[in-house]
Write an enzyme that holds these catalytic residues in place. Structure first.
Site, PDB file in Angstrom:
ATOM      1  N   HIS A   1       0.883  -1.200  -0.044  1.00  0.00           N
ATOM      2  CA  HIS A   1       0.097   0.104  -0.019  1.00  0.00           C
ATOM      3  C   HIS A   1       0.805   1.229  -0.056  1.00  0.00           C
ATOM      4  CE1 HIS A   1      -3.056   2.842   1.234  1.00  0.00           C
ATOM      5  NE2 HIS A   1      -2.213   3.346   1.992  1.00  0.00           N
ATOM      6  N   GLU A   2       1.870   1.343   0.864  1.00  0.00           N
ATOM      7  CA  GLU A   2       2.784   2.414   0.783  1.00  0.00           C
ATOM      8  C   GLU A   2       3.698   2.468  -0.408  1.00  0.00           C
ATOM      9  OE1 GLU A   2       2.357   4.314   2.874  1.00  0.00           O
ATOM     10  OE2 GLU A   2       1.117   2.903   4.414  1.00  0.00           O
TER      11      GLU A   2
ATOM     12  N   HIS B   1       1.650   4.534  -2.982  1.00  0.00           N
ATOM     13  CA  HIS B   1       1.595   5.947  -2.603  1.00  0.00           C
ATOM     14  C   HIS B   1       2.876   6.453  -3.482  1.00  0.00           C
ATOM     15  CE1 HIS B   1      -1.730   6.570  -0.090  1.00  0.00           C
ATOM     16  NE2 HIS B   1      -1.093   5.875   0.774  1.00  0.00           N
TER      17      HIS B   1
HETATM   18 ZN    ZN Z   1      -1.946   5.373   2.666  1.00  0.00          ZN
END
Ligand code: ZN
Length: 235
Positions: free
Chosen positions: A104-105, A108
């Protein structure tokens, strides 16, 4: 009539309590979901850190560092210094939960590399939203004590609404990062089908905390409007 604001039994205070309960429940839910799927070892057996480094490379991102930080679910990506920080539980664990959060990171970082508009918008709103939420309450109070200066009070309420706008812009950024994460994990073969289902549950739980935060801020804004919005008779 100003007294109503200080009254402990101010009924609009229930909105604040509702917001706190919603945020508390969302936070408890993400914690328990992470713990549950942190027991689920991934078959590949890579740690969150290795997964993040692998994903970044696979996406052609070479200018982002990966570091370990302290704290519980403090994982984040900072586009300012191009640093992807993973909490201890994510960095060192080989669970599907840890790999999901790490991915998930990375999502980004991919948004950053691809100039994803909502991410840029969010970064631009951060300072404005911070100033808005800091000044909003003093502005409203000054407005109240200036014989109920409705203009000043309205500016205070508008300032607070910037915090809500920030949280609303955060939602597509977070959902998109998780969507990218799951797609990359599937394509890269880092997780198998059943593992992906579990990772998705962790990421959905994490996303709910952002929805809860936005809802809680909305309830606070609603309270300010109910208490201070519109012209009033000062008798
Ligand atoms: Zn996030």
């Amino acid at each position: 009539m100003y007294g109503s604001y200080y009254n402990f039994f101010d009924p609009t205070f229930l909105l604040v309590i509702a917001g706190l309960v919603i945020s508390g429940l969302a936070s408890a839910y993400v914690n328990s979901t992470f713990r549950k799927y942190d027991e689920f070892r991934s078959s590949k057996g890579v740690t969150g850190t290795s997964a993040a480094e692998y994903i970044l490379r696979s996406q052609g991102i070479t200018d982002v560092g990966v570091q370990q930080i302290s704290g519980n679910l403090t994982d984040n990506y900072n586009s300012g210094n191009k640093m992807l920080s993973l909490s201890e539980a994510t960095a060192q664990s080989t669970s599907v939960a840890a790999i999901g959060v790490a991915a998930h990171e990375c999502g980004h970082a991919v948004q950053d590399a691809k100039n994803y508009i909502p991410l840029r918008l969010r970064a631009a709103i951060v300072p404005v939203a911070n100033i808005g939420s800091t000044l909003s309450f003093p502005l409203i109070m000054i407005g109240v004590f200036m014989s109920w200066n409705q203009t000043l009070i309205n500016i205070g309420i508008l300032a607070f609404s910037l915090a809500l706008i920030f949280q609303l812009v955060t939602l597509p950024v977070e959902f998109d990062a998780s969507r990218r994460a799951l797609a990359i994990l599937r394509e890269g073969g880092l997780l198998q089908e059943d593992e992906l289902v579990a990772a998705r549950k962790v990421l959905v739980a994490a996303a709910l905390t952002y929805v809860a935060a936005a809802l809680s801020t909305f309830l606070q804004l609603l309270r300010l409007v109910l208490l201070f919005g519109g012209n009033r008779n000062r008798d």
